[in-house]
Design an enzyme around this catalytic site. Structure first.
Site, PDB file in Angstrom:
ATOM      1  N   ASP A 195       0.861  -1.089  -0.107  1.00  0.00           N
ATOM      2  CA  ASP A 195      -0.057  -0.141  -0.071  1.00  0.00           C
ATOM      3  C   ASP A 195       0.941   1.233   0.133  1.00  0.00           C
ATOM      4  O   ASP A 195       1.632   1.476   1.067  1.00  0.00           O
ATOM      5  CB  ASP A 195      -0.888  -0.175   1.279  1.00  0.00           C
ATOM      6  CG  ASP A 195      -1.813   1.285   1.336  1.00  0.00           C
ATOM      7  OD1 ASP A 195      -1.999   2.052   0.467  1.00  0.00           O
ATOM      8  OD2 ASP A 195      -2.353   1.441   2.596  1.00  0.00           O
ATOM      9  N   HIS A 368      -3.530   4.456   6.441  1.00  0.00           N
ATOM     10  CA  HIS A 368      -2.396   3.959   5.814  1.00  0.00           C
ATOM     11  C   HIS A 368      -1.177   4.131   6.390  1.00  0.00           C
ATOM     12  O   HIS A 368      -0.820   5.124   7.069  1.00  0.00           O
ATOM     13  CB  HIS A 368      -2.647   4.687   4.484  1.00  0.00           C
ATOM     14  CG  HIS A 368      -3.876   4.453   3.667  1.00  0.00           C
ATOM     15  ND1 HIS A 368      -4.075   3.407   3.017  1.00  0.00           N
ATOM     16  CD2 HIS A 368      -5.087   5.047   3.596  1.00  0.00           C
ATOM     17  CE1 HIS A 368      -5.324   3.477   2.552  1.00  0.00           C
ATOM     18  NE2 HIS A 368      -5.946   4.514   2.881  1.00  0.00           N
TER      19      HIS A 368
HETATM   20 ZN   LIG Z   1      -9.255   1.090   2.721  1.00  0.00          ZN
END
Ligand SMILES: [Zn+2]
Length: 557
Positions: A195, A368
């Protein structure tokens, strides 16, 4: 079946977010799909509901699809199911119980869809699909039930992190299982797909515990109602608000269709813990003093139809801001929404309530991993090859730099865009010359893909300078305009105040037509329309510096 020695990886999706919405893994013609999400449109995509991945690559290969595995329940990972699933033969799906709950609830909005076949899976489960063996492992994000994938393939082992962050003090979730990650790393990882959303952010993402402590300060000191707005999908933030409300003896009202739905789904599946009697219905609001009330709602981004905007505009049937209210905007501002969030803040303050937002204190954390966490997972996993996914191009490049810093050789890292076909073998990773169709598909109401660039350009033109319709009756015998042409206009000029302009325009139309049809030539109607469009366009521009869409209607009589 084709003789394919390498594994193919094909990221798909909309607006540069590489593989966020969907990724295909193909070996010997058999295809495993990871996620099937949508993207919300840019501001200039007028009237477009959402963008979905282009599945052109799967055309004719529907029978070879092994199944779809879902990472988590955010719309950018599940939202395209109702538009695409019927087109690829409704393959079997695998999702955590919360993800499945959200998928099924959304499916109810699309009644003519095939019945979905979803198997519930959890961390630790193994799924065998053709020559892919997928092992699921838990990852922290800002929604529970988030799963990373460890995939055994004939060419080697792959890890797909899903959206993730490392949180050692999460709320309503267990901390990151570093032991598990290290155990997976021992099994030799050929490729890490990770990610990249936070790859340009320094340091470590905030722990949800810090957020909770800051929110608690607000709960401690607020004399009146607390009205907290966040994303409907931020189940963990909703949980924090509920826990604090219970601690400070406040009842909680949930407002907003999507938030109510998500709370109901998460509660039924025990992902959300709420004491009996905490939640109240809107008609019970009046039974409690303001100091005993929390209202949780949608609209922290200033979304037009969401609850918060309706309260500000005094369109909400029950709730109005007043002195003593504390309004908490618990979300970051999505780029592009800065102006509407400003309108939101000003509107709340004008109505004498207090505002708390993420720039004043840490009352929101993204979901994130940031630079330090990204380097940490790279160091733990020690992949041979690295593929940054989930992010705009600059984020992918930044993530590739981080991988280099942790020792992945530059030639072993590929930065790609959607539609590129990556080939992976034990020895090398490379990008094929041919590409998969990857232009995103626009959805508008019931239409999927029927709105293309041309329709969109028309909408942009209409939005900018309006439209100008000219109706001219032309005598078939003489080729002359009969009477005075009619003019209808919207969004261009206020007709009643532009009499002179209209008179001149009518005169001009008559001139154009008479010239084109004069001297007994056969009449070319489409030529006349083009002439009107071009010449009147120039004329109006010279008078107004605006370019409305001109629609000539020519009728023979
Ligand atoms: Zn997500």
């Amino acid at each position: 079946m084709e003789k394919q020695k390498n594994l193919r990886i094909i990221p798909l999706g909309g607006l540069g977010e590489v593989g966020r919405n969907m990724t295909l893994l193909e070996f010997k013609g058999r295809i495993l799909i990871c996620d099937m999400g949508l993207r919300f449109p840019e501001e200039d995509m007028l009237g477009i509901d959402c963008l979905i991945p282009n599945i052109g690559y799967l055309k004719g290969k529907e029978k070879n699809i092994l199944g779809i595995v879902f990472t988590h329940g955010h719309y950018d990972h599940i939202g395209a199911i109702p538009y695409l699933i019927g087109k690829i033969g409704n393959p079997k799906m695998f999702a955590s119980s919360l993800t499945k709950g959200i998928i099924l609830k959304r499916q109810e909005e699309f009644p003519n869809q095939p019945k979905l076949n979803i198997e519930t899976v959890k961390s630790g489960d193994k799924i065998q699909l053709g020559s892919f063996k997928i092992e699921l492992f838990r990852q922290n994000h800002n929604i529970p039930g988030n799963l990373g994938f460890f995939i055994e393939t004939p060419v080697g082992n792959i890890i797909n992190t899903s959206d993730f962050k490392f949180d050692s003090n999460p709320v309503n979730d267990l901390p990151t299982d570093f032991k598990k990650l290290k155990a997976l790393a021992k099994r030799k990882i050929l490729l890490l797909m990770s990610d990249s959303t936070g790859a340009e952010e320094e340091g470590h993402s905030l722990s949800e515990k810090t957020i909770e402590q800051n929110l608690e300060e607000i709960f401690k000191h607020s004399p009146g109602r607390i009205i907290a707005a966040t994303f409907a999908s931020l189940i963990n933030r909703i949980q924090q608000m509920i826990v604090l409300s219970e601690k400070y003896n406040r009842k909680v009202l949930i407002e907003g269709y999507s938030m109510k739905n998500n709370v109901e789904i998460a509660r039924n599946l025990a992902y959300l813990k709420v004491k009996k009697g905490t939640l109240i219905k809107d008609k019970e609001l009046a039974n409690y003093p303001d100091s005993k009330l929390t209202i949780l709602c949608t609209g922290a981004q200033g979304e037009g139809r969401a609850v918060l905007m309706r309260i500000i505009n005094r369109e909400h049937r029950l709730i109005h801001f007043k002195r003593g209210d504390s309004v908490v905007l618990s979300s970051s501002v999505i780029p592009g929404n800065e102006r509407t969030v400003q309108i939101l803040k000003d509107g709340i303050l004008r109505q004498k309530a207090k505002v708390f937002h993420y720039k004043m204190m840490d009352i929101h954390a993204g979901g994130h991993a940031q630079k330090e966490e990204l380097k940490e997972i790279l160091r733990i996993i020690k992949p041979k090859f690295f593929l940054p996914i989930h992010g705009q191009y600059s984020m992918l490049v930044s993530h590739a730099e981080l991988a280099k810093e942790t020792g992945v050789p530059e030639k072993n890292i590929v930065v790609v865009e959607n539609g590129r076909i990556i080939n992976l073998s034990q020895k090398r990773i490379f990008i094929e010359n041919r590409t998969a169709p990857s232009n995103y598909i626009m959805v508008d109401g019931l239409g999927i893909g029927d709105v293309g660039e041309i329709v969109l350009r028309d909408r942009q033109m209409l939005a900018r300078d309006g439209m100008f319709v000219i109706v001219a009756l032309i005598d078939r015998q003489t080729g002359k305009v009969k009477g005075s042409p009619d003019i209808i206009s919207r969004g261009f000029v206020y007709l009643r105040e532009s009499k002179e302009l209209l008179r001149d325009t009518r005169k001009k139309v008559i001139e154009i037509v008479n010239q084109a049809t004069g001297s007994g030539r056969t009449v070319n109607w489409s030529y006349i329309k083009d002439e009107i469009r071009n010449k009147i366009g120039q004329f109006l521009f010279s008078k107004t510096q605006r370019r409305p869409m001109i629609l000539p209607v020519v009728i023979e009589v």
